[in-house]
Design a protein around this motif. Structure first.
Motif, PDB file in Angstrom:
ATOM      1  N   TRP A  51       0.786  -1.069   0.055  1.00  0.00           N
ATOM      2  CA  TRP A  51       0.043   0.088  -0.074  1.00  0.00           C
ATOM      3  C   TRP A  51       0.807   1.361  -0.103  1.00  0.00           C
ATOM      4  O   TRP A  51       0.519   2.090  -1.046  1.00  0.00           O
ATOM      5  N   TYR A  52       1.830   1.264   0.788  1.00  0.00           N
ATOM      6  CA  TYR A  52       2.788   2.488   0.733  1.00  0.00           C
ATOM      7  C   TYR A  52       3.451   2.712  -0.467  1.00  0.00           C
ATOM      8  O   TYR A  52       3.453   3.841  -0.995  1.00  0.00           O
ATOM      9  N   TYR A  53       3.986   1.611  -1.110  1.00  0.00           N
ATOM     10  CA  TYR A  53       4.659   1.632  -2.268  1.00  0.00           C
ATOM     11  C   TYR A  53       3.643   2.279  -3.400  1.00  0.00           C
ATOM     12  O   TYR A  53       3.925   3.053  -4.091  1.00  0.00           O
ATOM     13  N   GLU A  54       2.825   1.644  -3.386  1.00  0.00           N
ATOM     14  CA  GLU A  54       1.612   2.102  -4.334  1.00  0.00           C
ATOM     15  C   GLU A  54       1.122   3.449  -4.183  1.00  0.00           C
ATOM     16  O   GLU A  54       0.682   4.079  -5.092  1.00  0.00           O
ATOM     17  N   ASN A  55       0.721   3.955  -3.100  1.00  0.00           N
ATOM     18  CA  ASN A  55       0.457   5.172  -2.606  1.00  0.00           C
ATOM     19  C   ASN A  55       1.420   6.497  -3.015  1.00  0.00           C
ATOM     20  O   ASN A  55       1.235   7.505  -3.283  1.00  0.00           O
ATOM     21  N   LYS A  56       2.750   5.951  -2.958  1.00  0.00           N
ATOM     22  CA  LYS A  56       3.988   6.972  -3.012  1.00  0.00           C
ATOM     23  C   LYS A  56       4.308   6.997  -4.483  1.00  0.00           C
ATOM     24  O   LYS A  56       4.530   8.122  -5.171  1.00  0.00           O
ATOM     25  N   TYR A  57       4.321   5.768  -5.241  1.00  0.00           N
ATOM     26  CA  TYR A  57       4.947   5.862  -6.611  1.00  0.00           C
ATOM     27  C   TYR A  57       3.768   5.667  -7.693  1.00  0.00           C
ATOM     28  O   TYR A  57       4.113   5.760  -8.801  1.00  0.00           O
ATOM     29  N   HIS A  58       2.699   5.327  -7.619  1.00  0.00           N
ATOM     30  CA  HIS A  58       1.468   5.150  -8.484  1.00  0.00           C
ATOM     31  C   HIS A  58       1.772   4.349  -9.494  1.00  0.00           C
ATOM     32  O   HIS A  58       2.907   3.807  -9.536  1.00  0.00           O
ATOM     33  N   TYR A  59       0.644   4.146 -10.371  1.00  0.00           N
ATOM     34  CA  TYR A  59       0.909   3.266 -11.426  1.00  0.00           C
ATOM     35  C   TYR A  59       1.962   3.520 -12.646  1.00  0.00           C
ATOM     36  O   TYR A  59       2.695   2.916 -12.845  1.00  0.00           O
ATOM     37  N   LEU A  60       1.728   4.547 -13.161  1.00  0.00           N
ATOM     38  CA  LEU A  60       2.431   4.882 -14.216  1.00  0.00           C
ATOM     39  C   LEU A  60       2.958   6.670 -13.981  1.00  0.00           C
ATOM     40  O   LEU A  60       2.192   7.237 -13.380  1.00  0.00           O
ATOM     41  N   GLN A  61       4.056   6.886 -14.658  1.00  0.00           N
ATOM     42  CA  GLN A  61       4.680   8.190 -14.587  1.00  0.00           C
ATOM     43  C   GLN A  61       5.019   8.410 -16.038  1.00  0.00           C
ATOM     44  O   GLN A  61       5.696   7.625 -16.722  1.00  0.00           O
ATOM     45  N   ILE A  62       4.705   9.763 -16.432  1.00  0.00           N
ATOM     46  CA  ILE A  62       5.103  10.140 -17.725  1.00  0.00           C
ATOM     47  C   ILE A  62       5.783  11.356 -17.622  1.00  0.00           C
ATOM     48  O   ILE A  62       5.071  12.601 -17.414  1.00  0.00           O
ATOM     49  N   ASN A  63       7.207  11.308 -18.096  1.00  0.00           N
ATOM     50  CA  ASN A  63       7.980  12.691 -18.040  1.00  0.00           C
ATOM     51  C   ASN A  63       8.786  12.433 -19.216  1.00  0.00           C
ATOM     52  O   ASN A  63       9.511  11.607 -19.360  1.00  0.00           O
ATOM     53  N   ASN A  64       8.948  13.717 -19.900  1.00  0.00           N
ATOM     54  CA  ASN A  64       9.777  13.927 -21.086  1.00  0.00           C
ATOM     55  C   ASN A  64       9.510  12.775 -21.959  1.00  0.00           C
ATOM     56  O   ASN A  64      10.616  12.227 -22.693  1.00  0.00           O
ATOM     57  N   ASN A  65       8.347  12.408 -22.270  1.00  0.00           N
ATOM     58  CA  ASN A  65       7.679  11.429 -23.273  1.00  0.00           C
ATOM     59  C   ASN A  65       8.393   9.968 -22.953  1.00  0.00           C
ATOM     60  O   ASN A  65       8.661   9.270 -23.717  1.00  0.00           O
ATOM     61  N   ILE A  66       8.707   9.842 -21.608  1.00  0.00           N
ATOM     62  CA  ILE A  66       8.989   8.696 -21.136  1.00  0.00           C
ATOM     63  C   ILE A  66       7.887   8.066 -20.151  1.00  0.00           C
ATOM     64  O   ILE A  66       7.834   8.698 -19.173  1.00  0.00           O
ATOM     65  N   LEU A  67       7.298   6.915 -20.560  1.00  0.00           N
ATOM     66  CA  LEU A  67       6.382   6.312 -19.672  1.00  0.00           C
ATOM     67  C   LEU A  67       6.818   5.258 -18.659  1.00  0.00           C
ATOM     68  O   LEU A  67       7.591   4.446 -19.371  1.00  0.00           O
ATOM     69  N   THR A  68       6.737   5.330 -17.525  1.00  0.00           N
ATOM     70  CA  THR A  68       7.565   4.360 -16.608  1.00  0.00           C
ATOM     71  C   THR A  68       6.179   3.887 -15.884  1.00  0.00           C
ATOM     72  O   THR A  68       5.465   4.385 -15.221  1.00  0.00           O
ATOM     73  N   LYS A  69       6.278   2.556 -15.948  1.00  0.00           N
ATOM     74  CA  LYS A  69       5.460   1.659 -15.187  1.00  0.00           C
ATOM     75  C   LYS A  69       6.128   1.161 -13.736  1.00  0.00           C
ATOM     76  O   LYS A  69       6.844   0.454 -13.914  1.00  0.00           O
ATOM     77  N   SER A  71       6.664  -0.765 -10.599  1.00  0.00           N
ATOM     78  CA  SER A  71       6.458  -1.904  -9.980  1.00  0.00           C
ATOM     79  C   SER A  71       7.665  -2.321  -9.122  1.00  0.00           C
ATOM     80  O   SER A  71       8.649  -1.586  -9.079  1.00  0.00           O
ATOM     81  N   LEU A  72       7.895  -3.653  -8.852  1.00  0.00           N
ATOM     82  CA  LEU A  72       9.006  -3.995  -8.127  1.00  0.00           C
ATOM     83  C   LEU A  72      10.448  -3.944  -9.237  1.00  0.00           C
ATOM     84  O   LEU A  72      11.509  -3.664  -8.541  1.00  0.00           O
ATOM     85  N   PHE A  73      10.139  -4.154 -10.373  1.00  0.00           N
ATOM     86  CA  PHE A  73      10.927  -3.849 -11.425  1.00  0.00           C
ATOM     87  C   PHE A  73      10.472  -3.012 -12.566  1.00  0.00           C
ATOM     88  O   PHE A  73       9.705  -3.615 -13.497  1.00  0.00           O
ATOM     89  N   PRO A  74      10.678  -1.637 -12.293  1.00  0.00           N
ATOM     90  CA  PRO A  74      10.170  -0.795 -13.397  1.00  0.00           C
ATOM     91  C   PRO A  74      10.421  -1.024 -14.816  1.00  0.00           C
ATOM     92  O   PRO A  74      11.573  -1.316 -14.948  1.00  0.00           O
ATOM     93  N   LYS A  75       9.270  -0.607 -15.330  1.00  0.00           N
ATOM     94  CA  LYS A  75       9.798  -0.765 -17.240  1.00  0.00           C
ATOM     95  C   LYS A  75       9.465   0.501 -17.382  1.00  0.00           C
ATOM     96  O   LYS A  75       8.385   1.307 -17.124  1.00  0.00           O
ATOM     97  N   SER A  76      10.217   1.124 -18.629  1.00  0.00           N
ATOM     98  CA  SER A  76       9.961   2.352 -19.218  1.00  0.00           C
ATOM     99  C   SER A  76       9.955   2.035 -20.716  1.00  0.00           C
ATOM    100  O   SER A  76      10.668   1.216 -21.068  1.00  0.00           O
TER     101      SER A  76
END
Length: 130
Positions: A51-69, A71-76
């Motif tokens: 819960w803490y991780y999902e509340n802090k880092y959310h599902y997706l981040q989009i910065n400078n045309n880079i989409l980051t999913k 998770s334990l091992f983030p994908k971009s």
């Protein structure tokens, strides 16, 4: 841009974690078997950590045309190098020449899903090489 988890999902994760820890603590206080105590406590703390991780880092981040999913091992994936966007009933699959990312619609809050749809509709796709 941040794509959020639904608040309902986050609340249930926190509630389930707290209830699991309480059950484990009660089992400890009444001198129950260790095989009953520790799994409840471990699962509860893992759920609270999730819960803490999902509340802090959310599902997706989009910065400078880079989409980051996140998770334990983030994908971009670079949105400017997309060759295909496959839209299914419950998911999106973003494809480039070297990688794919699957995005589950059920894990996205409704207002964030609208933002993501608008963003994906605006992306010009590279032609696919045969």
């Amino acid at each position: 841009m941040t794509i959020y988890y639904p608040q309902k999902r986050l609340k249930y994760k926190l509630l389930y974690g707290i209830v699991s820890v309480i059950i484990g603590t009660i089992a400890f206080l009444i001198d129950s078997a260790a095989i009953f105590i520790y799994p409840w406590l471990i699962l509860g703390f893992l759920e609270i950590g999730t819960w803490y991780y999902e509340n802090k880092y959310h599902y997706l981040q989009i910065n400078n045309n880079i989409l980051t999913k996140n998770s334990l091992f983030p994908k971009s994936i670079d949105l400017t190098k997309l060759s295909a966007i496959r839209k299914y009933k419950n998911s999106f699959i973003l494809e480039s020449e070297d990688q794919n990312i699957k995005i589950h619609k059920g894990l996205i809050a409704s207002h964030s899903l609208n933002q993501l749809n608008n963003l994906l509709n605006e992306i010009p796709l590279k032609p696919q090489q045969i």
